[in-house]
Enzyme design. Structure first.
Site, PDB file in Angstrom:
ATOM      1  CB  CYS A   1      34.010  35.544  36.839  1.00 31.60           C
ATOM      2  SG  CYS A   1      33.770  33.813  37.292  1.00 31.60           S
ATOM      3  CB  SER A   2      29.065  35.936  36.540  1.00 29.44           C
ATOM      4  OG  SER A   2      29.448  34.771  35.834  1.00 29.44           O
TER       5      SER A   2
END
Length: 460
Positions: A25-26
């Site tokens: 993810c981020s």
């Protein structure tokens, strides 16, 4: 990217053979492991560049920070087999992970890869709105129509993206997962929904529901499809499986999705959205304050991702989110302010540098993991400052009815998320940001923290 770090990560999680799949993810590498007992937690947390370890939702998550995409690319480059669609059937069975963990893992694992696309399209639509408001474009112009089409694509075909991603999580054919999502937004289906005339399938009445910009219907449909695919593979002869398998899967899965699963998922989606709005309408600012005070801890264990579908559904169905994105703004800014307070007060030069840089990352982009895992959670007490500041800011946000109009991570660079076609909440969002910052900064300074001594060997 340092090859040594990649080797250390793979070794810590039990070797490449112990990895079913890996996504990011981020800020986090999210591993699905065949046997989590083979992973060495202490070794994983001691790797330079790894901020923390989180085990949640059936995933083994290494918090890396802003460079997670570089680490992921280097990992895949060295171990290309990890990016292939692999069924997690050799992993620890879901019942050993717990039903709740299995559900959360499926939801977060399916949505996380799609979130950047949704955020980018959302910001694109806000940019388009700003261009119209400034008079640089008109809604009647062909340029506006084409740009609007481009950014609408991410949301309109969201079931296809989620279906593709969910299929990987459930260990079935990713293209068939995307196929189901596309079938649910096919022009013929959307045309039938628009007409509203009753239809049936083999005598069974079909509920006409709109599935564009939805999550739960396609998630449930692909989950059921994963079992259908396994059954079909057992009965189809090898010599004809290249065409017979996908035909049978489509013939069974798509009607089932449109007749049974989709309508059920649609009702569930609506119930969740309506329930969220009911709680918000009943408790208002108090509910926001409680959730905002707890949110930093939800982020620390990865449970905040389970709230993402609610935010996405609210934006899709209501046109705005007055709950989850608002709470995220309060929490993100409180993490940034707590790290800034640590940078202000600490005598440790290394910690001061880390705290200040991670604070700026949180303020600008809303990426709080470096501030949380690298500073606030390690020192413990600043997290209480985050709770206080976040809760106070949420009280104000609830009082002024702050709304987010797109799903994106709240930060200074994404302030356009608070602009709608008919409403503008940028000023209220900025005041909320300032309240969260001041309250958290003061609370963190007053509560204090145990300042770590300078490591002379590392400094040398």
């Amino acid at each position: 990217m340092n090859a040594k770090m990649i080797n250390q990560i793979v070794d810590a999680v039990g070797g490449a053979d112990n990895i079913c799949s890996v996504v990011h993810c981020s800020t986090r590498l999210r591993f699905s492991l065949r046997d989590e007992k083979k992973a060495d937690d202490a070794k994983a947390q001691s790797i330079p560049g790894v901020l923390s370890l989180v085990k949640k939702g059936g995933q083994y998550q290494l918090v890396i920070g802003n460079d997670v995409d570089l680490v992921y690319d280097a990992l895949i480059q060295k171990y290309p087999q990890l990016q292939k669609d692999q069924a997690p059937k050799q992993a620890v069975p879901a019942k050993k992970k717990g039903i709740v963990n299995a559900i959360l893992g499926a939801i977060t694992g399916s949505i996380a890869p799609v979130v950047p696309l949704l955020a980018g399209c959302g910001m694109g639509k806000v940019l388009l709105l700003v261009l119209v408001m400034s008079g640089l474009l008109t809604k009647a112009s062909s340029s506006y129509i084409l740009l609007n089409m481009i950014f609408d694509t991410g949301f309109y075909f969201m079931p296809a993206f989620i279906g593709f991603s969910a299929a990987k999580m459930f260990g079935c054919n990713a293209f068939m997962g995307g196929f189901i999502g596309l079938a649910m937004v096919h022009p013929t289906w959307t045309g039938l929904v628009a007409k509203g005339a009753p239809i049936d399938f083999l005598g069974v009445p079909v509920l006409l529901a709109k599935y564009s910009s939805t999550l739960i219907p396609v998630l449930l449909s692909v989950w059921i499809m994963s079992y259908i695919e396994k059954g079909v593979k057992k009965i189809v002869p090898g010599m004809v499986k290249v065409f017979l398998e996908p035909m049978l899967i489509a013939l069974i899965s798509v009607p089932l999705a449109l007749v049974c699963i989709g309508p059920l998922g649609n009702l569930l989606s609506q119930a969740i959205a309506d329930g969220s709005m009911f709680i918000y309408g009943t408790l208002g600012a108090v509910a926001l304050a409680i959730l905002a005070a707890l949110y930093p801890w939800l982020v620390s264990v990865g449970l905040h991702k389970a709230l993402s579908p609610i935010s996405i559904m609210l934006v899709a169905q209501q046109g705005f989110d007055p709950v989850i994105r608002v709470v995220a703004l309060c929490s993100n800014m409180s993490q940034a302010a707590a790290a800034l307070a640590v940078a202000w007060k600490t005598k440790n030069k290394a910690l001061k540098s880390l705290a200040f840089s991670s604070s700026m990352t949180a303020y600008l982009g809303g990426i709080t993991e470096p501030a949380m895992y690298g500073v606030n959670l390690k020192l413990k007490r600043p997290m209480y400052g985050c709770m206080i500041g976040s809760g106070i800011a949420a009280l104000f946000a609830g009082f002024v009815k702050l709304k987010a109009f797109i799903y994106v991570t709240p930060g200074l660079l994404s302030m356009a998320m608070w602009i709608g076609e008919d409403e503008n909440f940028i000023l209220q969002a900025l005041i909320t940001l300032v309240i969260a910052s001041i309250a958290t900064f003061i609370a963190t300074i007053m509560i204090g923290f145990e300042d770590p001594e300078e490591n002379k060997e590392e400094q040398a």
